[in-house]
Design an enzyme around this catalytic site. Sequence first.
Site, PDB file in Angstrom:
ATOM      1  N   THR A  98       5.455   6.333  19.874  1.00 46.92           N
ATOM      2  CA  THR A  98       4.089   5.791  19.927  1.00 46.92           C
ATOM      3  C   THR A  98       3.829   4.959  21.168  1.00 46.92           C
ATOM      4  OG1 THR A  98       3.884   5.772  17.539  1.00 46.92           O
ATOM      5  CG2 THR A  98       2.512   4.209  18.716  1.00 46.92           C
ATOM      6  N   ASP A 129       7.987  12.948  19.872  1.00 41.14           N
ATOM      7  CA  ASP A 129       7.752  12.110  18.698  1.00 41.14           C
ATOM      8  C   ASP A 129       9.121  12.063  18.031  1.00 41.14           C
ATOM      9  OD1 ASP A 129       7.267  11.524  15.865  1.00 41.14           O
ATOM     10  OD2 ASP A 129       5.155  11.720  16.378  1.00 41.14           O
ATOM     11  N   SER A 130       9.606  10.881  17.683  1.00 42.11           N
ATOM     12  CA  SER A 130      11.008  10.810  17.244  1.00 42.11           C
ATOM     13  C   SER A 130      11.255  11.559  15.940  1.00 42.11           C
ATOM     14  CB  SER A 130      11.489   9.362  17.157  1.00 42.11           C
ATOM     15  OG  SER A 130      11.003   8.732  16.002  1.00 42.11           O
ATOM     16  N   THR A 178       9.504   4.952  16.456  1.00 41.92           N
ATOM     17  CA  THR A 178      10.092   4.117  15.396  1.00 41.92           C
ATOM     18  C   THR A 178      10.621   4.947  14.226  1.00 41.92           C
ATOM     19  OG1 THR A 178       7.931   3.842  14.325  1.00 41.92           O
ATOM     20  CG2 THR A 178       8.585   2.162  15.927  1.00 41.92           C
ATOM     21  N   ASP A 179      10.079   6.161  14.031  1.00 38.53           N
ATOM     22  CA  ASP A 179      10.416   6.910  12.810  1.00 38.53           C
ATOM     23  C   ASP A 179      11.914   7.155  12.650  1.00 38.53           C
ATOM     24  OD1 ASP A 179       7.786   6.950  12.110  1.00 38.53           O
ATOM     25  OD2 ASP A 179       7.416   9.027  12.710  1.00 38.53           O
ATOM     26  N   THR A 183      17.121  -0.680   9.994  1.00 40.09           N
ATOM     27  CA  THR A 183      16.407   0.332   9.217  1.00 40.09           C
ATOM     28  C   THR A 183      14.911   0.051   9.326  1.00 40.09           C
ATOM     29  OG1 THR A 183      16.339   1.468   7.079  1.00 40.09           O
ATOM     30  CG2 THR A 183      16.562  -0.904   6.971  1.00 40.09           C
ATOM     31  N   THR A 228      24.192   3.029  -1.131  1.00 39.57           N
ATOM     32  CA  THR A 228      23.264   2.621  -2.192  1.00 39.57           C
ATOM     33  C   THR A 228      21.801   2.821  -1.782  1.00 39.57           C
ATOM     34  OG1 THR A 228      22.464   0.775  -3.537  1.00 39.57           O
ATOM     35  CG2 THR A 228      23.469   0.192  -1.421  1.00 39.57           C
ATOM     36  N   GLN A 229      20.983   3.122  -2.787  1.00 40.48           N
ATOM     37  CA  GLN A 229      19.540   3.217  -2.542  1.00 40.48           C
ATOM     38  C   GLN A 229      18.916   1.843  -2.343  1.00 40.48           C
ATOM     39  OE1 GLN A 229      17.705   5.474  -5.750  1.00 40.48           O
ATOM     40  NE2 GLN A 229      19.077   7.191  -5.447  1.00 40.48           N
ATOM     41  N   CYS A 230      19.668   0.794  -2.701  1.00 39.93           N
ATOM     42  CA  CYS A 230      19.138  -0.572  -2.542  1.00 39.93           C
ATOM     43  C   CYS A 230      19.135  -0.952  -1.070  1.00 39.93           C
ATOM     44  CB  CYS A 230      19.988  -1.586  -3.296  1.00 39.93           C
ATOM     45  SG  CYS A 230      19.990  -1.314  -5.058  1.00 39.93           S
TER      46      CYS A 230
HETATM   47  N1  ASP Z   1       5.904   9.146  15.016  1.00 41.78           N
HETATM   48  C1  ASP Z   1       6.209   8.097  15.981  1.00 41.78           C
HETATM   49  C2  ASP Z   1       7.632   8.318  16.464  1.00 41.78           C
HETATM   50  O1  ASP Z   1       8.557   8.032  15.764  1.00 41.78           O
HETATM   51  C3  ASP Z   1       6.064   6.752  15.350  1.00 41.78           C
HETATM   52  C4  ASP Z   1       6.324   5.567  16.251  1.00 41.78           C
HETATM   53  O2  ASP Z   1       6.819   5.659  17.351  1.00 41.78           O
HETATM   54  O3  ASP Z   1       6.033   4.430  15.787  1.00 41.78           O
HETATM   55  O4  ASP Z   1       7.811   8.848  17.549  1.00 41.78           O
END
Ligand code: ASP
Length: 338
Positions: free
Chosen positions: A13, A58-59, A90-91, A161, A271-273
Site C-alpha cells: 500500500t 501486493d504482498s 502489510t498483508d 503478526t 496455538t490459535q490464541c
Molecule cells: N494488500 C496490501 C499488501 O499487503 C495491504 C497493505 O500493504 O497494507 O500489499
Amino acid sequence: MSRKVLLAHTGGTIGMRRGPRGYEPQAGYLAELLSRMPELADPSMPEVELVEFEPLLDSADNRPADWLRMAREVAARYDAIDGVVLLHGTDTMAYSASALAFLLEGLGKPVVLTGSQVPLAEVRSDARENLVASLQLAARADLHEVCVYFSGRLLRGCRATKVSASGFDAFDSPNEAPLGHVGIDIALRPGAPRPPQPGPLRVPELADVTVAALRLFPGIDARFVRHVLQEPLRGLVLETYGAGNAPSRDPELLDALAEATARGVVIVNTTQCLRGRVDMRGYATGAALLDAGVVSGADMTPEAALSKLIYLLGSGHAPDQVASLMQRDLRGELTPFD
Ligand code: ASP
C-alpha cells in the site's frame, strides 16, 4: 561519514496509487513521491539508496521465491550498506519478516520491514512516519536483526503478526515485548536486540517444498485432514485450541496425523490464541497429539512456524532434524521451556 541505508521497495500500500479496481502498485511512483519529501535530506537521516523490485507486488501475491529474492537483494548490497529498509505490503509482512530472519544467516546489520495502511500519496497517511523512523532505525549500529517497524513500535520480525486490518497500529508481537519505541526519542529496550550473528552473510538455496497450515474447528472431518496430509505434503502447521489441544473423540483424525508423521511429514502444533504457548502435556487432548508424533511449536506465531518449516525443509534437512530444529530457538522466534 553518513550512514547508508538500502531502501528496497517490494510493493504494498505504501507506494500504491488508486486505480479503477482499487489500490495497485505502480512502477516509478514511489521514487517520484520520495523526491518531494524534504525530510529525507535532513542531516539526521542516512543516505538512502532506492531499489525498486520488478514487478512490485501486493504482498498478498508473495510466494517463498519472493522471500528469497528479498534475501538475495540484501545479500548483494550487504557490504556497501549499514542497514536495510524493506517497503512491503502489510498483508504478508509477518511471513516475510519471519522468513528473512531465517534466510539471512549470519546477519549483523538491521533489516527493517515497514509499510503503511494508507498510501504515502494520501494526505492523512501513516506512511511518512513509518518510513522516516524505519530509515533512522536501519542506520543504527546497535541493531543486527530482522525487525518490523509500525506505528511507533519496533518488533522482532519473527514474532510479529498483523493484528489490525484498518488501525495504524497494524502489528504486534504478542509473545515478546517490543524491541523499542519511537516517541520523542527512539528508545530500544535494554538487552532486547539480539547480538550480531557470526558472519559472513549467507542465503541458502531453497528447494520447493509443499507445506500447509490447517486451523482446527469444532466438527472438523478426519477425511478432510487426511486429504490435506496426502503426498507431496512435507510439513504442516496445525493451529490448535488453547494450550495445544485438538479433538480426541475421533480416532480417525488422530490416526491420520500419526500415519503422516510416520511417513516423515513434520506436523507442528501452534496455538490459535494470540498469546501464550503450546504445552501438549497439560491436557489429555494435547497428549493425544504428542502420541501422534506432532511436535510443539511452543509460542511461535503460525507465520513464523510456517516460514521456518519452509526454510528447514527447503534447505535440505531430514524430517527428524526439522522436527528437532522446529522446537529449538534459532532467531528469537520461540521461548524454550526453562
Ligand atoms: N494488500 C496490501 C499488501 O499487503 C495491504 C497493505 O500493504 O497494507 O500489499
